[in-house]
Enzyme design. Structure first.
Site, PDB file in Angstrom:
ATOM      1  N   ASN A  80       0.808  -1.228   0.000  1.00 25.46           N
ATOM      2  CA  ASN A  80       0.000   0.000   0.000  1.00 25.46           C
ATOM      3  C   ASN A  80       0.837   1.273   0.000  1.00 25.46           C
ATOM      4  O   ASN A  80       0.298   2.371  -0.077  1.00 25.46           O
ATOM      5  CB  ASN A  80      -0.940   0.015   1.207  1.00 25.46           C
ATOM      6  N   ARG A  81       2.160   1.143   0.047  1.00 23.52           N
ATOM      7  CA  ARG A  81       3.001   2.348   0.015  1.00 23.52           C
ATOM      8  C   ARG A  81       4.435   1.978  -0.348  1.00 23.52           C
ATOM      9  O   ARG A  81       4.812   0.808  -0.362  1.00 23.52           O
ATOM     10  CB  ARG A  81       2.980   3.076   1.367  1.00 23.52           C
ATOM     11  N   ILE A  97       7.982   0.978  -1.658  1.00 21.17           N
ATOM     12  CA  ILE A  97       8.457  -0.004  -2.631  1.00 21.17           C
ATOM     13  C   ILE A  97       7.336  -0.953  -3.024  1.00 21.17           C
ATOM     14  O   ILE A  97       7.146  -1.259  -4.208  1.00 21.17           O
ATOM     15  CB  ILE A  97       9.653  -0.787  -2.055  1.00 21.17           C
ATOM     16  N   ARG A 132      -1.716  -3.364   6.506  1.00 17.35           N
ATOM     17  CA  ARG A 132      -2.007  -3.653   7.909  1.00 17.35           C
ATOM     18  C   ARG A 132      -2.979  -2.646   8.503  1.00 17.35           C
ATOM     19  O   ARG A 132      -3.903  -3.018   9.200  1.00 17.35           O
ATOM     20  CB  ARG A 132      -0.714  -3.684   8.728  1.00 17.35           C
ATOM     21  N   ASP A 151      -2.310  -8.629   8.754  1.00 13.02           N
ATOM     22  CA  ASP A 151      -1.113  -8.508   9.580  1.00 13.02           C
ATOM     23  C   ASP A 151      -0.375  -9.827   9.446  1.00 13.02           C
ATOM     24  O   ASP A 151      -0.849 -10.865   9.926  1.00 13.02           O
ATOM     25  CB  ASP A 151      -1.503  -8.245  11.031  1.00 13.02           C
ATOM     26  N   GLY A 170       7.446  -5.228   5.857  1.00 14.32           N
ATOM     27  CA  GLY A 170       8.506  -5.206   6.857  1.00 14.32           C
ATOM     28  C   GLY A 170       8.388  -4.002   7.771  1.00 14.32           C
ATOM     29  O   GLY A 170       7.682  -3.034   7.464  1.00 14.32           O
ATOM     30  N   TYR A 216      16.946  -5.495  12.318  1.00 15.93           N
ATOM     31  CA  TYR A 216      16.529  -5.371  10.919  1.00 15.93           C
ATOM     32  C   TYR A 216      17.502  -6.100   9.997  1.00 15.93           C
ATOM     33  O   TYR A 216      17.098  -6.850   9.101  1.00 15.93           O
ATOM     34  CB  TYR A 216      16.448  -3.893  10.548  1.00 15.93           C
TER      35      TYR A 216
END
Length: 239
Positions: free
Chosen positions: A12-13, A15, A35, A53, A82, A145
């Site tokens: 939804n945003r 990359i 999510r 989720d 992520g 990460y």
């Protein structure tokens, strides 16, 4: 229905959205997971938003059923969702570490495992995992990460060996610093310090990451599996 059934997690945003738009523009039936928020406006672009989720196995199962009812079994999965919880290790809580691993690595396991059921029945499938140059180089303050993104490489290569004979490919795209909301929030000093490390001297456009993902899902990439494709402006050379 024309095109292939594509699923982009975290689409939804940033990359993920660039990847989803690239597949949709090519005529593929493209679904995205999100999510939070209400990406209803993305339906006008031909995308199917599905709330999920990926840390919740039941939500993953519901999301796949919704995609399958609308687009058919997933033929190409882009595991992109992520999170970050950056902190120096001595200050990093166990929850900071485990929550990032659960989303970025275990979450990828959940969505990939579910996708492979349909791919094995079809005797074909493409999986592309979106990692990061940080997973190859390391980064101070991002041990959680980096560990999660490095884990995607071993995960993909193990599955490439395990399921390659069934005509399934598993590859990794490792972006460098990308011009997204996250990097735009940095101050000028931080942005300049990052650019000093990048041989090409600029941030990547999300569409450049999308192009690599689309290629790995294409017929031209049918003999590529277990690969890590860096799209990082040269910052990760030799890793």
């Amino acid at each position: 229905m024309g095109g292939r059934s594509i699923l982009v997690t975290g689409g939804n945003r940033g990359i993920g959205l660039a990847v989803a738009r690239a597949f949709a523009a090519a005529g593929d039936r493209t679904a995205i997971t999100y999510r939070t928020g209400d990406p209803a406006d993305l339906r006008a672009e031909g995308l199917l938003p599905v709330q999920c989720d990926i840390t919740d196995p039941e939500q993953v199962e519901r999301a796949y059923k919704e995609v399958e009812e609308n687009h058919g079994p997933v033929e190409v999965l882009i595991a992109n969702a992520g999170v970050t919880r950056d902190q120096l290790m001595l200050r990093m809580s166990e929850e900071d570490f485990t929550s990032v691993i659960d989303t970025n690595l275990t979450g990828a396991f959940r969505v990939v495992k579910r996708a492979t059921f349909g791919m094995l029945r079809a005797k074909k499938g493409r999986v592309v995992l979106i990692s990061s140059v940080v997973g190859l180089l390391g980064s101070a303050g991002q041990a959680n990460y980096a560990a999660s993104k490095a884990g995607l490489v071993g995960f993909a290569r193990s599955l490439a060996r395990e399921l390659g004979s069934r005509n399934l490919t598993f590859n990794v795209v490792a972006p460098g610093y990308v011009d997204t909301d996250m990097t735009r929030a940095l101050n000028e000093e931080q942005r300049s310090r990052i650019l000093e490390q990048v041989p090409l001297g600029r941030y990547a456009h999300p569409e450049e990451i999308a192009a690599a993902a689309v290629f790995l899902a294409s017929e031209e990439a049918s003999y590529i599996t277990g690969a890590v494709i860096p799209v990082d402006g040269g910052i990760g050379m030799g890793h």
